[in-house]
Design a protein around this motif. Structure first.
Motif, short mmCIF file in Angstrom:
data_model
loop_
_atom_site.label_atom_id
_atom_site.label_comp_id
_atom_site.label_asym_id
_atom_site.label_seq_id
_atom_site.Cartn_x
_atom_site.Cartn_y
_atom_site.Cartn_z
N PHE A 160 0.80 -1.22 -0.10
CA PHE A 160 -0.06 -0.06 -0.01
C PHE A 160 0.75 1.20 -0.05
O PHE A 160 0.85 2.26 -0.61
N ILE A 161 1.91 1.29 0.76
CA ILE A 161 2.78 2.39 1.03
C ILE A 161 3.67 2.54 -0.20
O ILE A 161 3.77 3.64 -0.92
N ALA A 162 3.88 1.58 -0.96
CA ALA A 162 4.80 1.62 -2.13
C ALA A 162 3.83 2.20 -3.31
O ALA A 162 4.16 3.02 -4.25
N PHE A 163 2.63 1.82 -3.29
CA PHE A 163 1.69 2.38 -4.37
C PHE A 163 1.17 3.97 -4.12
O PHE A 163 1.45 4.69 -4.95
N ILE A 164 1.34 4.27 -2.83
CA ILE A 164 1.08 5.83 -2.53
C ILE A 164 2.41 6.51 -3.07
O ILE A 164 2.33 7.54 -3.58
N LEU A 165 3.62 5.94 -2.89
CA LEU A 165 4.75 6.69 -3.19
C LEU A 165 5.29 6.75 -4.80
O LEU A 165 5.45 7.76 -5.48
N VAL A 166 4.39 5.70 -5.44
CA VAL A 166 4.27 5.69 -6.77
C VAL A 166 3.72 6.90 -7.38
O VAL A 166 4.04 7.44 -8.24
N VAL A 167 2.54 6.99 -7.10
CA VAL A 167 1.38 7.89 -7.39
C VAL A 167 2.01 9.45 -6.92
O VAL A 167 1.84 10.20 -7.87
N LEU A 168 2.41 9.43 -5.76
CA LEU A 168 3.18 10.83 -5.46
C LEU A 168 4.33 11.15 -6.36
O LEU A 168 4.42 12.15 -6.63
N ALA A 169 5.23 10.25 -6.79
CA ALA A 169 6.14 10.44 -7.62
C ALA A 169 5.77 10.78 -9.06
O ALA A 169 6.35 11.83 -9.79
N LEU A 170 4.54 10.20 -9.52
CA LEU A 170 4.05 10.63 -10.96
C LEU A 170 3.59 12.02 -10.65
O LEU A 170 3.81 12.75 -11.56
N ASP A 171 2.79 12.29 -9.67
CA ASP A 171 2.25 13.55 -9.32
C ASP A 171 3.45 14.61 -9.29
O ASP A 171 3.33 15.66 -10.07
N LEU A 172 4.61 14.32 -8.80
CA LEU A 172 5.25 15.49 -8.49
C LEU A 172 6.31 15.44 -9.77
O LEU A 172 6.70 16.63 -10.36
N GLY A 173 7.00 14.28 -10.10
CA GLY A 173 7.78 14.19 -11.41
C GLY A 173 7.16 14.40 -12.73
O GLY A 173 7.79 14.79 -13.77
#
Length: 343
Positions: A11-24
């Motif tokens: 779950f945390i990995a999923f959140i981090l991936v979406v955050l990375a997409l949002d930021l990057g």
């Protein structure tokens, strides 16, 4: 590694991936976020939340790795002691359990999301008081979300440990929520600015760090003559994190009124927090329409607090979580009526 930790890590990995997409990918540069972009990301996070609700309804057993009636009974007795199972019907019992945790998640999500709107007023007040250029809003909010995730994780799991060992603390939470609700109802409207020089975070930073007086191209730290200084943008981030700390004191106990399962509490918190940044840009220009929102939130907190204080009585009269969800949605609908009517 236990199944719970494995699921939590995914779950945390999923959140981090979406955050990375949002930021990057979707938020490059310091350009202000458009209404169209904010609406798109708000829709994405609401959709993710609803999909997670459906996931829990169909495969919620994965959260705690439930693969037998014994495991199901163990988890339910710990977090949903009011559930009554039928003998020799594991599939039916599991479906009943998954219906319950999915409803708990959705109720907690609505509570957290609605309370988040009140936090948006505070964030906008902070930005206005510190005269933050609009192109830096999304950077502060992004790192603010990261800090909020870490803070909520600490709050929720430590709170769950306290509840497990000291059940009476739920009554403390309930009394505090009633007090917070009444305080909101009795309080006067806030000013449009705050005295930033008297803010405890500003006082602390001024005492222990070197500060730079101006914003420097969206940087948090500015180096001048070999000496590092904290920029006003970093101070703003610290104040936003401090406000979320205060906000979490209300919101986390509120969701524990719905479920004692720390994982469900955490999931509902995170989905609401992750949508906070896009929701800010979506609502920043129409917040004046939320004239009666604070009264609705006051009633909401007071209702949740009373429900925690008299939980056994509510259970005895058949006041289940579905009814709670309907009451919560009713309170929010009435308090947000000016948005619908445009008055």
């Amino acid at each position: 590694m236990s199944r719970e930790i494995l699921f939590f890590s995914i779950f945390i990995a999923f959140i981090l991936v979406v955050l990375a997409l949002d930021l990057g990918v979707f938020s490059k540069g310091n350009k202000p976020v458009t209404f169209k972009n904010a609406f798109a990301w708000t829709s994405v996070w609401v959709s993710f939340s609803l999909m997670f609700f459906l996931f829990l309804k169909q495969a919620g057993y994965l959260v705690h790795g439930i693969d037998s009636q014994e495991k199901l009974t163990e988890i339910a007795s710990k977090y949903q002691p009011d559930l009554v199972f039928n003998a020799n019907n594991f599939e039916g019992n599991l479906a009943l359990y998954q219906d319950r945790i999915s409803l708990d998640f959705l109720t907690g999500y609505f509570i957290e999301y609605s309370l988040s709107v009140d936090n948006l007023f505070v964030i906008l007040l902070i930005f206005n008081s510190f005269a933050v250029p609009s192109q830096y809003y999304k950077k502060v909010l992004f790192w603010g979300v990261i800090g909020a995730i870490i803070l909520r994780m600490l709050f929720i799991f430590s709170g769950s440990m306290l509840i497990a060992n000291f059940h009476w603390i739920l009554y403390v939470f309930g009394a505090f929520l009633v007090f917070s609700g009444l305080k909101i109802l009795w309080s006067k409207d806030d000013d449009e600015t705050m005295d930033i020089e008297k803010h405890p975070v500003v006082k602390f930073a001024s005492k222990y760090f070197k500060l730079w007086p101006e914003y420097v191209k969206g940087k948090f730290i500015h180096k001048e003559n070999g000496i590092k200084h904290l920029t006003p943008l970093f101070i703003v981030l610290m104040v936003v994190e401090f406000s979320d700390l205060v906000f979490a004191v209300d919101s986390v106990p509120a969701i524990f009124s719905v479920t004692k399962d720390p994982y469900i509490v955490f999931f509902s918190n995170i989905f609401a927090i992750m949508g906070l940044r896009s929701l800010f840009f979506l609502l920043s220009n129409i917040m004046h329409l939320f004239a009666y929102l604070k009264y609705g939130l006051g009633v909401l907190l007071a209702f949740i607090g009373v429900k925690m204080l008299f939980e056994h009585w509510f259970t005895a009269i058949g006041f289940n979580n579905l009814i709670s969800l309907m009451v919560i949605l009713g309170i929010l609908s009435v308090s947000n009526l000016p948005i619908v009517t445009g008055k």
